[in-house]
Design an enzyme around this catalytic site. Structure first.
Site, PDB file in Angstrom:
ATOM      1  N   SER A   1       0.923  -1.209   0.007  1.00 13.88           N
ATOM      2  CA  SER A   1      -0.143  -0.013   0.232  1.00 13.88           C
ATOM      3  C   SER A   1       0.910   1.189  -0.051  1.00 13.88           C
ATOM      4  O   SER A   1       2.091   1.204   0.437  1.00 13.88           O
ATOM      5  CB  SER A   1      -1.007  -0.040   1.436  1.00 13.88           C
ATOM      6  OG  SER A   1      -1.684   1.284   1.496  1.00 13.88           O
TER       7      SER A   1
ATOM      8  N   TYR B   1      -1.520  -0.698  10.368  1.00 14.11           N
ATOM      9  CA  TYR B   1      -1.817  -1.311   9.039  1.00 14.11           C
ATOM     10  C   TYR B   1      -0.670  -0.541   8.234  1.00 14.11           C
ATOM     11  O   TYR B   1      -0.118  -1.639   7.414  1.00 14.11           O
ATOM     12  CB  TYR B   1      -3.114  -0.630   8.412  1.00 14.11           C
ATOM     13  CG  TYR B   1      -3.495  -0.933   7.013  1.00 14.11           C
ATOM     14  CD1 TYR B   1      -3.729  -2.275   6.391  1.00 14.11           C
ATOM     15  CD2 TYR B   1      -3.374  -0.045   6.054  1.00 14.11           C
ATOM     16  CE1 TYR B   1      -4.183  -2.545   5.280  1.00 14.11           C
ATOM     17  CE2 TYR B   1      -3.278  -0.295   4.671  1.00 14.11           C
ATOM     18  CZ  TYR B   1      -3.694  -1.468   4.097  1.00 14.11           C
ATOM     19  OH  TYR B   1      -4.127  -1.696   2.829  1.00 14.11           O
TER      20      TYR B   1
END
Length: 276
Positions: free
Chosen positions: A168, A181
């Site tokens: 990501s 995360y």
């Protein structure tokens, strides 16, 4: 003589127009005869990746924690003429991971591509205030499961195989409320480098770092117009990414077109600044 030259010219013109079409057809079947596992692939980015690989000729194995999701994905992919197998798999469950590999080998006898896409995100205002159980869950699913899945799959990977991790843009600048995360996605960047060295030369290992894509997974960010427009404004292309954008790049890295690329992270975020 004049007629002969005309005939020859017509043939050459036809050849020039037909050949590129043949090349395009070949290009769009880069995974003919190959077997590809994509985790968390019944919705969002994972589904688009599975669809893209399948349309390019791969036999695709899709998975999800829920049987209903698997069934729905199978229906959609089969309707497009894709050879597909669906398996229920929660990647943090050792028995289900093993079953995913076993079912694949039972039906297809080999593995050529693995796309590790499964992830979980938990919102938290502070890393230091995050519960230990939440830290364990994030690590277990986002990082550890990817390693263990490859451990199970490694004996069946073919020479020339490819692994692609889905990280990501958050890996480059972890921010509240999904800071941890982002940290787990940063770990995938290091894992890519380490496994590329360990699995060379027979298996290539690369990573895609998507920007913000308006999927169900990212709904908490993209559902608000103000937040969405703010993110779009940070891109150079003035738009959010699509699942198809991510699928196209993943297919490239998994294909022989990227045969001399390993250990690399490809950021697909519309030009958002990305520095560790």
């Amino acid at each position: 003589m004049h007629q002969d030259l005309n005939n020859r010219a017509n043939f050459q013109c036809q050849f020039m127009f037909v050949l590129p079409q043949q090349n395009r057809s070949k290009e769009m079947k880069r995974f003919e005869g190959k077997v590809a596992i994509v985790t968390a692939s019944t919705q969002g980015i994972g589904f688009s990746i599975a669809e893209r690989l399948g349309l390019e000729g791969a036999s695709v194995i899709v998975s999800s924690r829920k049987q209903n999701n698997v069934n729905e994905a199978l229906k959609k992919l089969k309707a497009r003429g894709i050879e597909v197998l669906g398996v229920v798999c929660h990647v943090s469950n050792a028995e289900q991971r093993k079953n995913l590999i076993d079912k694949t080998i039972e039906k297809y006898g080999k593995i050529d591509v693995i796309v590790s896409n499964a992830a979980v995100s938990v919102a938290a205002a502070s890393i230091l205030e995050t519960k230990e159980s939440v830290l364990d869950k994030l690590w277990e699913i986002n990082v550890k499961a990817s390693i263990l899945l490859l451990k199970d799959a490694a004996p069946h990977l073919q020479k020339g195989s490819s692994v692609v991790f889905i990280s990501s843009i958050a890996a480059y600048q972890p921010q509240v409320p999904i800071t941890m995360y982002g940290v787990t996605k940063t770990a995938l960047l290091g894992l890519t480098k380490a496994l590329a060295a360990e699995m060379a030369p027979d298996t290539r290992v690369n990573c895609v770092a998507p920007g913000v894509v308006p999927t169900h997974f990212a709904k908490f960010i993209t559902k608000h117009d103000a937040a969405r427009k703010a993110i779009e404004g940070k891109t150079l292309l003035n738009r959010l990414g699509t699942t198809e954008d991510m699928a196209a790049v993943t297919a490239f890295l998994a294909s022989d077109d990227a045969a001399y690329i390993t250990g690399e992270i490809l950021i697909v975020a519309g030009g958002i600044n990305s520095r560790l």
